[in-house]
Design an enzyme around this catalytic site. Structure first.
Site, short mmCIF file in Angstrom:
data_model
loop_
_atom_site.label_atom_id
_atom_site.label_comp_id
_atom_site.label_asym_id
_atom_site.label_seq_id
_atom_site.Cartn_x
_atom_site.Cartn_y
_atom_site.Cartn_z
N PHE A 99 0.81 -1.22 0.00
CA PHE A 99 0.00 0.00 0.00
C PHE A 99 0.84 1.27 0.00
O PHE A 99 0.31 2.38 0.10
CB PHE A 99 -0.99 -0.02 1.16
N ASP A 128 -1.60 -9.49 -4.11
CA ASP A 128 -0.31 -8.82 -4.33
C ASP A 128 -0.53 -7.44 -4.95
O ASP A 128 0.21 -7.02 -5.85
CB ASP A 128 0.61 -9.68 -5.21
#
Length: 451
Positions: A70, A308
């Site tokens: 992130f 992912d």
């Protein structure tokens, strides 16, 4: 986080822990499911702050995405914890486990604490953060808390997070009992093949450089060390048929593995269609690999699914190979992608929910998550399995603003997402006042030791 005192979801097609469906009601008090009852059963209370009429929509446990990137801190131009968690809420992802390759790297307790503080302020969904292994931070790997485990990059990484030598890896496997999750690509073979194919700018060469053997060598080494110390091992984003067949023949009970939707649904033909948007690590493989991975997932050789999610801007991805970065977003599309496969007969809806929620909670020992059961947390998603809608760039919440699945016509899109009993997403609108909580990981190793 403000909590509704009482909420009920009525007339939903509820996925039960048995894998069966029941039309009924789910009553929630605070953040907890207090009853799951058939439609004909009277509810415990008629005094609700909020009623949601599901009108026959399918109610599933919220997705737990066990591998995301992130980008915060340090790379917020690609994504940040707020935008990523908005994308999660829209995609039915109610919890995530995030990786340590941020800036600074997540390699100390202080780094971990900083991410937890940021997430408490910004995240609309629940969160956990891996600690990254280096050759020098073994004391931190033994004591960092709370964390789902230790992330080791055996290849496809530069700087301190690259730990590719067997001696260095052995030292990490030998100490402690905490779960180790590996990005399995062989460092030496990668370096050799990069030199061999230097100067080629066709992005399809990415799958040749980081070939199946590169992944297989590293997975064999990780498995060898796991067996040597009976160390809890998780193999991230398994991508090759060879690795799947290896695990089919030799998978100790304390080893788990995951696969991404893109490694199931995309292959090297995607380079012709979308160029560097298809570039990721480990890379896309052949149609044959797709088929073997699917069968391994259906047979339980592969345990669950992760996205992912690894966003980069379109400007960055537009650079010519090899200057284009590897990675693609995924949290918004993973659930409808997999539910579309179920509707088309590739698997069942119950299998999708297991792969994307129940099995993840079990593998990481996350309490009270992953099933629709009285006493469990009310992390839930209502999905529409009767209508199809395409993946559209302009509708995406991820900051990077693109998807490798753009234009794919999918069903199973979330209509309502609940996190801790709070409506965080409903029919295209986010409630950005909701905040998730830090996940806990109960004894995330010992019940696998000595199995």
């Amino acid at each position: 986080m403000s909590i509704s005192s009482n909420l009920i979801v009525r007339n939903a097609r509820i996925l039960l822990p048995t894998g069966d469906f029941m039309t009924g009601n789910v009553q929630i008090s605070g953040k907890t499911i207090i009853s799951v009852t058939p439609e004909t059963t009277a509810t415990v209370s008629s005094d609700f702050d909020r009623e949601i009429d599901a009108n026959g929509l399918t109610l599933l446990p919220g997705v737990i995405d066990p591998q995301v990137h992130f980008r915060e801190p340090g790379l917020e131009h690609k994504e940040d914890l707020f935008t990523a968690s908005c994308a999660c809420a829209k995609g039915g992802v109610t919890s995530f486990l995030e990786m340590p390759n941020t800036r600074p790297l997540t390699i100390t307790q202080a780094d971990l604490d900083d991410k937890l503080r940021r997430a408490a302020e910004k995240c609309l969904v629940n969160y956990g953060f891996f600690i990254g292994a280096t050759v020098e931070n073994l004391p931190d790997l033994l004591t960092a808390n709370p964390t789902p485990g230790i992330k080791i990059f055996m290849g496809s990484m530069h700087g301190p997070l690259l730990v590719g030598g067997e001696t260095e890896l052995d030292a990490i496997f030998a100490k402690g009992q905490r779960l180790i999750a590996v990005h399995a690509e062989d460092k030496a073979r990668l370096e050799q093949r990069r030199q061999e194919f230097d100067g080629i700018t066709d992005p399809a060469i990415h799958s040749e450089i980081q070939d199946n053997e590169t992944a297989l060598l590293a997975t064999k080494l990780a498995l060898k060390l796991s067996k040597k110390y009976q160390r809890r091992l998780h193999i991230l984003h398994l991508s090759t048929g060879e690795e799947a067949e290896l695990l089919r023949q030799d998978k100790p009970s304390w080893v788990t593995a995951e696969v991404t939707p893109q490694h199931l649904l995309l292959n090297t033909s995607a380079y012709q269609q979308i160029g560097t948007l298809a570039q990721m690590n480990p890379p896309l493989r052949s149609h044959r690999d797709n088929q073997i991975l699917w069968q391994a997932l259906l047979d339980g050789v592969i345990d669950f699914i992760a996205t992912d999610h690894a966003p980069h801007t379109l400007e960055e991805k537009a650079k010519s190979y090899p200057n284009s970065p590897s990675g693609m977003p995924g949290v918004e599309t993973s659930l409808p992608l997999m539910l579309t496969q179920a509707i088309e007969g590739k698997c069942t809806i119950a299998q999708v929910a297991n792969w994307m929620s129940t099995a993840v909670a079990k593998a990481y020992n996350i309490p009270n998550k992953g099933s629709i059961i009285a006493g469990y947390d009310a992390d839930l998603v209502l999905v529409d399995l009767d209508n199809y809608h395409p993946v559209l760039r302009e509708e995406l919440m991820t900051k990077c603003g693109w998807s490798p699945f753009e234009g794919w016509n999918l069903t199973g899109w979330p209509v309502v997402t609940l996190v801790g009993g709070q409506v965080v997403y409903e029919r295209g609108k986010l409630n950005t006042n909701v905040r998730g909580e830090a996940l806990t990981f109960e004894d995330n190793y010992s019940n696998h030791q000595g199995d």
